[in-house]
Scaffold this motif. Structure first.
Motif, PDB file in Angstrom:
ATOM      1  N   ASN A   1     -58.476  -8.923  28.372  1.00  0.00           N
ATOM      2  CA  ASN A   1     -57.185  -8.943  29.063  1.00  0.00           C
ATOM      3  C   ASN A   1     -56.009  -9.228  28.149  1.00  0.00           C
ATOM      4  N   GLU A   2     -56.244  -9.839  27.000  1.00  0.00           N
ATOM      5  CA  GLU A   2     -55.140 -10.149  26.088  1.00  0.00           C
ATOM      6  C   GLU A   2     -54.912  -9.039  25.070  1.00  0.00           C
ATOM      7  N   SER A   3     -55.981  -8.539  24.471  1.00  0.00           N
ATOM      8  CA  SER A   3     -55.838  -7.578  23.370  1.00  0.00           C
ATOM      9  C   SER A   3     -56.039  -6.126  23.785  1.00  0.00           C
ATOM     10  N   ASP A   4     -56.580  -5.897  25.002  1.00  0.00           N
ATOM     11  CA  ASP A   4     -56.917  -4.552  25.489  1.00  0.00           C
ATOM     12  C   ASP A   4     -58.036  -3.900  24.687  1.00  0.00           C
ATOM     13  N   LEU A   5     -58.754  -4.674  23.887  1.00  0.00           N
ATOM     14  CA  LEU A   5     -59.902  -4.139  23.160  1.00  0.00           C
ATOM     15  C   LEU A   5     -61.107  -4.045  24.086  1.00  0.00           C
TER      16      LEU A   5
END
Length: 278
Positions: A194-198
């Motif tokens: 959710n933070e990096s979209d990885l």
């Protein structure tokens, strides 16, 4: 070794928040016995008044509670409605696309809230005209909390695993929140951080042992989290100062706590016979 290579090592933490669940207290000991540097300005909150109230609670000053009472942040209901009030407030934020946290004091309450949140998400998706409905049955995984998870659910990983690499410099960590993008027949998941979209593939064994739904969380596990809008916390009569301070310092714009009276009849909550919460 670190200093010899030119690195700088710093221990950073808040000695007034929750200690480690194992042997803890080292930050408190260092703060009391050494000449440690201390941050004096709180910058998380949008309101300077809320920052001052949080600072008061940090040192156990009861006057800090006045801010929350005066601004309608303390909500009192019957014994079985505190969790419902917190969930409804979190749901309203989520329906508006606002980033809010939903916290509770115990794993049992968190599991119940996560189950409600998933049912709400599924019902909302079923009535959303922009959501493509598939004729295929929904593939579901069984995470560690005994609930079910499918595409679109929010989950949280609970154990560090350096073998599960996330990008070039990170790995799957305890407390990371993800959105499920695919579920395989063996119960493994493809998730998006959710933070990096990885993207990351979580093996079925890790899902069964170390993944939980992540709509709600315990106060202790949310200690490092920040809600860009609000935080809603289910309170109880055993809430410690450390838990309260942690819970009401997560949300940038507002922090709310929901408490129960000893009065079970909701029609008598506002009567003089209803004892207030501790």
């Amino acid at each position: 070794t670190a200093l010899a290579r030119g690195a700088s090592v710093r221990l950073i933490g808040d000695d007034r928040q929750l200690s480690s669940i194992s042997a803890g207290g080292i930050l408190r000991d260092l703060a009391e016995t050494t000449d440690s540097a201390t941050l004096s300005q709180i910058v998380r909150f949008a309101s300077a008044s809320e920052a001052q109230a949080g600072a008061a609670l940090r040192v156990g000053d009861p006057s800090g509670l006045a801010f929350y009472a005066d601004h309608g942040r303390i909500h009192v209901g019957a014994q079985d409605t505190a969790a419902a009030m917190a969930f409804d407030a979190w749901r309203e934020d989520s329906e508006q696309g606002l980033d809010s946290l939903l916290l509770a004091p115990t794993n049992d309450v968190v599991t119940d809230l996560n189950a409600q949140a998933r049912l709400w998400r599924l019902a909302r998706a079923a009535t959303d005209p922009d959501t493509e409905q598939s004729s295929q049955p929904i593939m579901e995984a069984r995470p560690a909390d005994g609930l079910r998870a499918s595409i679109g659910d929010t989950v949280v990983t609970k154990d560090n695993d350096r073998r599960l690499r996330l990008g070039r410099n990170d790995f799957v960590r305890n407390g990371y929140r993800w959105t499920v993008s695919d579920v395989a027949a063996d119960g493994s998941m493809t998730v998006t951080h959710n933070e990096s979209d990885l993207h990351m593939h979580l093996p079925a064994g890790y899902v069964r042992s170390s993944v939980r739904l992540g709509y709600a969380a315990t106060i202790d596990s949310a200690q490092g989290a920040t809600a860009r809008y609000r935080c809603h916390t289910v309170g109880h009569d055993g809430l410690t100062r450390q838990q309260l301070y942690t819970a009401v310092s997560r949300g940038v714009h507002a922090n709310h706590i929901y408490l129960s009276t000893a009065e079970h009849d909701p029609h008598r909550i506002l009567s003089p016979k209803a004892p207030p919460p501790d």
